[in-house]
Design a protein around this motif. Structure first.
Motif, mmCIF file in Angstrom:
data_model
loop_
_atom_site.group_PDB
_atom_site.id
_atom_site.type_symbol
_atom_site.label_atom_id
_atom_site.label_comp_id
_atom_site.label_asym_id
_atom_site.label_seq_id
_atom_site.Cartn_x
_atom_site.Cartn_y
_atom_site.Cartn_z
ATOM 1 N N ARG A 1 166.092 18.116 14.337
ATOM 2 C CA ARG A 1 165.111 17.304 15.052
ATOM 3 C C ARG A 1 165.074 15.887 14.508
ATOM 4 N NH1 ARG A 1 160.373 21.864 15.410
ATOM 5 N NH2 ARG A 1 161.237 22.939 17.219
ATOM 6 N N GLU B 1 147.825 7.329 26.484
ATOM 7 C CA GLU B 1 146.375 7.382 26.333
ATOM 8 C C GLU B 1 145.636 6.301 27.091
ATOM 9 O OE1 GLU B 1 148.794 7.173 23.640
ATOM 10 O OE2 GLU B 1 147.453 5.862 22.527
ATOM 11 N N SER C 1 139.284 23.210 33.735
ATOM 12 C CA SER C 1 140.744 23.133 33.858
ATOM 13 C C SER C 1 141.238 24.063 34.948
ATOM 14 C CB SER C 1 141.433 23.510 32.556
ATOM 15 O OG SER C 1 140.668 23.132 31.465
ATOM 16 N N ARG D 1 143.375 22.925 38.393
ATOM 17 C CA ARG D 1 144.651 23.491 38.798
ATOM 18 C C ARG D 1 144.565 24.168 40.147
ATOM 19 N NH1 ARG D 1 145.119 22.571 33.885
ATOM 20 N NH2 ARG D 1 147.083 22.514 32.761
ATOM 21 N N SER E 1 151.199 10.036 31.042
ATOM 22 C CA SER E 1 150.837 10.882 29.919
ATOM 23 C C SER E 1 150.405 10.102 28.691
ATOM 24 C CB SER E 1 152.007 11.778 29.542
ATOM 25 O OG SER E 1 153.062 10.969 29.074
ATOM 26 N N LEU F 1 134.204 28.661 36.743
ATOM 27 C CA LEU F 1 133.354 27.767 35.967
ATOM 28 C C LEU F 1 134.145 26.830 35.069
ATOM 29 C CD1 LEU F 1 130.737 30.425 35.033
ATOM 30 C CD2 LEU F 1 130.327 28.387 36.385
ATOM 31 N N ASP F 2 135.354 27.224 34.783
ATOM 32 C CA ASP F 2 136.143 26.437 33.838
ATOM 33 C C ASP F 2 136.760 25.232 34.540
ATOM 34 O OD1 ASP F 2 138.373 25.412 32.405
ATOM 35 O OD2 ASP F 2 138.469 27.240 31.237
ATOM 36 N N PHE G 1 146.387 10.414 30.217
ATOM 37 C CA PHE G 1 146.377 11.826 29.811
ATOM 38 C C PHE G 1 146.665 12.774 30.963
ATOM 39 C CE2 PHE G 1 145.018 10.539 25.825
ATOM 40 C CZ PHE G 1 143.847 9.801 25.895
ATOM 41 N N ASN G 2 147.499 12.307 31.917
ATOM 42 C CA ASN G 2 147.839 13.187 33.042
ATOM 43 C C ASN G 2 146.615 13.743 33.743
ATOM 44 O OD1 ASN G 2 150.630 13.038 32.751
ATOM 45 N ND2 ASN G 2 150.619 14.606 31.173
ATOM 46 N N TYR H 1 154.260 36.551 30.768
ATOM 47 C CA TYR H 1 154.214 35.134 31.111
ATOM 48 C C TYR H 1 155.556 34.477 30.841
ATOM 49 C CZ TYR H 1 152.632 30.253 30.718
ATOM 50 O OH TYR H 1 152.475 28.900 30.840
ATOM 51 N N LYS I 1 140.010 34.587 31.276
ATOM 52 C CA LYS I 1 140.187 33.221 31.762
ATOM 53 C C LYS I 1 141.531 32.637 31.385
ATOM 54 C CE LYS I 1 135.582 31.644 32.049
ATOM 55 N NZ LYS I 1 135.605 32.226 33.385
ATOM 56 N N ASN I 2 141.938 32.926 30.177
ATOM 57 C CA ASN I 2 143.194 32.348 29.713
ATOM 58 C C ASN I 2 144.340 32.754 30.610
ATOM 59 O OD1 ASN I 2 141.824 31.274 27.549
ATOM 60 N ND2 ASN I 2 142.191 33.056 26.271
ATOM 61 N N ILE I 3 144.315 34.002 31.019
ATOM 62 C CA ILE I 3 145.405 34.498 31.840
ATOM 63 C C ILE I 3 145.363 33.817 33.205
ATOM 64 C CG2 ILE I 3 146.401 36.581 32.784
ATOM 65 C CD1 ILE I 3 146.102 37.601 30.225
ATOM 66 N N TYR J 1 144.224 30.893 33.857
ATOM 67 C CA TYR J 1 144.648 29.521 33.617
ATOM 68 C C TYR J 1 146.163 29.431 33.604
ATOM 69 C CZ TYR J 1 145.126 25.187 30.914
ATOM 70 O OH TYR J 1 145.452 23.936 30.479
ATOM 71 N N VAL J 2 146.764 30.318 32.864
ATOM 72 C CA VAL J 2 148.205 30.307 32.704
ATOM 73 C C VAL J 2 148.886 30.594 34.039
ATOM 74 C CG1 VAL J 2 149.837 32.037 31.908
ATOM 75 C CG2 VAL J 2 148.608 30.687 30.273
#
Lengths: 153, 828
Positions: free
Chosen positions: B166, B748, B368, B372, B746, B365-366, B779-780, B298, B330-332, B334-335
């Motif tokens: 890297r 700031e 993000s 999406r 993307s 409610l979320d 920030f997109n 995923y 929720k995470n799922i 979201y993904v």
């Protein structure tokens, strides 16, 4: 992973591990910003936050927040597992770990993290092996100190 | 001097401090003690002091004076010293301090130490904070350790190699031989880190990628089958306590292998073929009750979507995502939404099946998740579902957070424009947006809307009536008021004559209409621009109303002394119209003709360019008399490389009255309002038809389901600015390709005054519609969208040169780029 932060519910930093180079001032600013973002999230929201061009994955364990910043192509759900695995390692090492353990033995928390992750990538997927490495390193330590007849620090 | 206090003591003491000041005092005292201890070169307690220093550093206090001490600790023989020393190096040192290079020699020695834990410390430190210089010096050592049989060291060396690559990509080659039999290990740690190393190499270098796809590994099997085998073993093998997580064997390794497979299979039929089975197996057999299983699924879905998988597999993947959407976690969800957003262009039909679930997510409610879901919903709108989708989206607009409203409104406008089933519906939708989120609508949308309204000739009466009713109650939402004022000015006669067909006509008198317009003029809430609209509207009514002309004259003359320069200027001119040029007034204020869908707010050009390359020799046709928009000409010159070009076709109408329809000028944006009303000889304003505008491009073609499978491309991605192109083909006119560009940011800081320009080769024709806005938020967090229509009658390969200008971080930025990666389905 770009960096890992551990902080309490009052926003006090308990551990910071950076895998990218940034000036000190920048780090402080980032920490302040992220702590604020995460502490202001309520229970009902997901564990992921889009932040700049990274994704923040965070989870709360008791009174501590564990937060990782990952890149766009990294798997968020797996990162949750990474965080969980780290907590399990701490738990195995300290025995029922709590925040105080991490406060008073922060250097050990770092050592454990360094046996689990290097350069932002997981190096060992077996709990047993990782903890064994720490314990054997510890023994090296004690041995030397015993020889010196002085306490570690 | 007494022994320095122990670390735990210090921690305990500091925690008893009740105020920040008290803590600072303690820290300063201890720092002083530590400093003097360092000065005395005390070897015994150096370790303890540095440990304390690290603690204080974590609390936020400066600790740079300990940097050299860390180096001394690293050089010490004691393991305890080394451990703290390396930790200190990782926390306090980085490549920006010159001091760090002194570490290199110590690390080199420690890499060859007899104790593996010391070697481990060195590898870890190098892999976390090694600078490029250090990496260059020590790469050889790392490579050596990569070949050792000690798995503890081998895994660390692999990740250290990743870091080296890297930092210094040129060194990648040197690790290649060592990778030959990395995957023959049984040790999971080594396997995992090896996969990471291979992934890094393949991602960075297409040559490496090709090499790994073909080359035979040591155990005479290729990489892909080898990975497939390992993965299979993981899935099929029984319970292995060491690597088990909730019943799944080493999920970390599984996910990494899936990711590597993705890279190997991308754009490669053979590799993709070889992994089809295992992907199907993982997709169907993985336990989904816990997060772990879902993490693997995923990754599997991501891989399936990215490689050349067969369609059955792809449908399987999308169905998994659909199931994710129904998950309580929720995470799922979201993904799932994030992934669906990525695949909606290519597998549109499959995603459509889950539309109702996605629309339900709008109510989540979320924040993000909502965002999406909104983006995905817009991507899924098409001719068939537009009515239903719009209902949901309008409801969403009503109830969502303010940060969404602007984007949502713009999205609705765009979708309505593309897919409106009828004009009445279109107007109604616009009205609904204006009334619910009127203050969030972007300013650029106003001219667009006005133009749309003009074009729906039969709806004029209905439109003006609805708009009138809307602002009667509340005239604070500026975009709404602007559109309404303009319409009332244009169609006020229809309003008072009660001609509305679509709904019950209301009784309005001329005075009432003037009342509302005057209120807008007077109101503190009205912006200057809005006032301009209102004043001009009043003026126009002087030819449409019969009884109230005197009142209008009075109003206009009052504003002749307005403090607002813009209003004053207009009023003075209108006054002059009443006095000196009254004979021209009716002609000037005549009803606006239907406007062509040519916008000049942005860089809209119908351009004929003579060919592809830099030295363009252009036909010089004399530009039409005098009214060439100067800035457009300059832009064109820049775009085509600065040669002596006269733009062939102006898009601004060739002649128009200078004063009448102040809004026309607002609309078309680039002619300057001359100071005095210039006498215009031509009585009826005619907008010259730009000669090359084909009919095929004026009426919005009705698209059915988006032609499945035109992949979208990233046309430009530099300095944080990313522009994606998505494609649609018209079913009615196969030479037309509609490109929707999305620009995201993307960095700031916001990018403002963003202008997108494009030029195409000679055989094409290009039409740019109005962009959704000129600001790309940071920030997109939002995008600018703009629609480009390309006519390609000769079905030639599409190429485009684009020019981007914007303001960023206080300076003006500009860039030219060529877009050559158009997928064949977009032009064939």
């Amino acid at each position: 992973i770009h960096f890992i932060l551990l902080f309490s519910r009052q926003g006090k930093l308990r551990l910071q591990k950076w895998y990218t180079t940034l000036p000190d001032k920048e780090k402080k600013k980032i920490i302040r910003e992220i702590v604020q973002i995460i502490l202001s999230r309520n229970q009902r929201t997901s564990s992921f936050v889009d932040w700049k061009d990274l994704k923040l994955v965070y989870k709360r364990y008791a009174s501590l927040y564990f937060c990782c910043a990952i890149e766009d192509q990294d798997n968020e759900l797996l990162t949750l597992e990474v965080v969980h695995r780290y907590v399990e390692l701490l738990d195995r090492y300290f025995g029922n770990v709590c925040e105080l353990d991490i406060i008073f033995n922060f250097e050990k928390a770092y050592f454990i993290l360094d046996e689990f992750i290097i350069g932002g990538e997981v190096q060992e997927t077996s709990k047993k092996t990782a903890v064994k490495a720490i314990e054997e390193s510890d023994m090296l330590q004690e041995t030397v100190e015993e020889y010196m007849n002085k306490p570690a620090f | 001097m007494p022994a320095p206090i122990r670390l735990r003591e210090l921690i305990r003491t500091i925690r008893t401090a009740r105020t920040q000041a008290e803590e600072r005092e303690m820290i300063q005292k201890e720092c002083a003690a530590i400093r003097s201890s360092f000065r005395e070169e005390d070897n015994t307690y150096r370790c303890r002091n540095v440990a304390k220093l690290l603690y204080m550093h974590m609390l936020g206090y400066p600790a740079h004076f300990g940097q050299l001490e860390c180096l001394k600790l690293i050089a010490s023989q004691k393991f305890t010293d080394k451990r703290i020393g390396y930790l200190g190096a990782m926390l306090l040192l980085d490549e920006r301090q010159d001091v760090h290079l002194l570490m290199t020699n110590c690390i080199k020695n420690d890499l060859n130490h007899s104790t593996q834990y010391v070697q481990g410390l060195a590898l870890c430190t190098l892999g976390c904070m090694g600078s490029s210089e250090m990496c260059r010096d020590l790469a050889g050592e790392v490579e050596k350790l990569l070949k050792t049989s000690n798995s503890y060291l081998r895994k660390k060396a692999a990740l250290c190699a990743v870091h080296v690559i890297r930092k210094v990509p040129e060194l990648m080659e040197m690790f290649l031989p060592a990778t030959k039999n990395l995957l023959n290990e049984k040790n999971h740690g080594v396997l995992h880190t090896s996969v990471v190393l291979l992934t890094e190499m393949c991602e960075r270098s297409p040559d490496m990628l090709a090499h790994f796809r073909k080359v035979r590994q040591l155990s005479s099997s290729q990489l892909v089958p080898q990975l497939v085998r390992i993965l299979k073993n993981l899935i099929m093998s029984g319970y292995s306590p060491e690597h088990d997580v909730s019943g799944i064997s080493d999920p970390f390794l599984q996910v990494r292998i899936l990711r590597l497979l993705r890279i190997l299979g991308r754009n490669d039929d053979d590799s993709s073929e070889a992994m089809n089975d295992i992907l199907a197996q993982v997709a169907t057999n993985t336990e989904t009750s816990k997060n772990v299983g879902n993490a693997i699924l995923y990754e599997t879905v991501l891989t399936i979507m990215d490689i050349k998988s067969e369609s059955g597999l792809r449908v399987l993947a999308i169905n998994i995502l659909g199931r994710f959407l129904l998950n309580n976690d929720k995470n799922i969800r979201y993904v799932a939404l994030t992934s669906l957003l990525k695949t909606v262009q290519t597998d549109h039909n499959a995603v459509q099946r889950h539309r109702s679930t996605i629309v339900d997510c709008l109510k989540d409610l979320d924040v993000s998740i909502k965002r999406r879901a909104m983006e995905l919903s817009f991507a899924l709108v098409n001719g068939n579902n537009v009515r239903g989708m719009m209902k949901e989206l309008l409801y969403f607009l009503d109830s969502c957070e303010p940060e969404f409203k602007a984007d949502c409104a713009s999205g609705i406008f765009l979708a309505a424009e593309k897919y409106a089933p009828s004009k009445r519906w279109h107007i109604d939708t616009i009205m609904r947006v204006l009334t619910t989120a009127g203050s969030y609508v972007r300013d650029d949308a106003v001219p667009n809307l006005i133009q749309l309204i003009t074009n729906s000739v039969e709806m004029h009466a209905y439109t003006v009536q609805r708009l009138y009713k809307a602002i009667l109650g509340d005239y604070s939402q500026q975009p709404l008021v602007q559109v309404a004022s303009w319409c009332i000015g244009e169609y006020g006669d229809l309003l008072v004559s009660g001609q509305c067909e679509e709904e019950e006509p209301i009784q309005v008198t001329e005075d009432e209409v003037l009342d509302i317009l005057e209120s807008v003029l007077i109101s503190n809430m009205s912006a200057s621009v809005t006032r301009g609209y209102a004043l001009t509207a009043i003026m126009k009514l002087s030819t449409r109303f019969t009884c109230t002309v005197n009142r209008i004259k009075k109003v206009v003359s009052i504003y002749g002394s307005s403090i607002d320069v813009e209003l004053q200027q207009r009023a003075v001119e209108y006054n002059a119209l009443f006095k000196k040029y009254d004979h021209m007034r009716p002609a000037l204020l005549e009803r606006m003709p239907v406007m062509e869908k040519v916008t000049t707010n942005g860089p809209a050009e119908i351009v004929q360019t003579n060919g592809e390359t830099e030295t363009a020799v252009l036909e010089t046709k004399p530009p039409p008399s005098g009214l060439q928009p100067a800035n457009q000409a300059n832009d064109l010159l820049d775009l085509l490389g600065g040669s002596d070009i006269t733009p062939v076709i102006p898009t601004a109408p060739a002649s128009k009255p200078a004063t009448a329809g102040g809004e026309l000028l607002d609309l078309l944006g680039d002619l300057n309002l001359t100071g005095s009303p210039s006498p215009v000889s031509a009585p009826a304003p005619q907008i010259a038809q730009p000669p090359f505008l084909l009919d095929g491009l004026t009426s919005p073609p009705l698209f059915n389901d988006i032609a499945a499978g035109i992949p979208s491309i990233t046309a430009y991605n530099k300095n944080g600015l990313k522009i994606d192109f998505t494609f649609e083909r018209s079913n009615t006119n196969p030479s037309v390709t509609v490109i929707t560009i999305q620009a995201s940011n993307s960095t700031e800081l916001d990018m403002t005054d963003f202008v997108f320009q494009a030029a195409v080769p000679k055989t094409f024709q290009l039409q740019l519609l109005s962009p959704s806005s000129s600001v790309i938020p940071a920030f997109n967090s939002g995008t600018i969208t703009q629609v480009i229509k390309v006519l390609n009658p000769q079905k030639q390969q599409l190429r485009m040169r684009i020019k981007l200008t914007y303001n960023h971080k206080g300076s003006a930025m500009q860039d030219l780029a060529e877009v050559n990666n158009f997928p064949p389905q977009s032009w064939q």
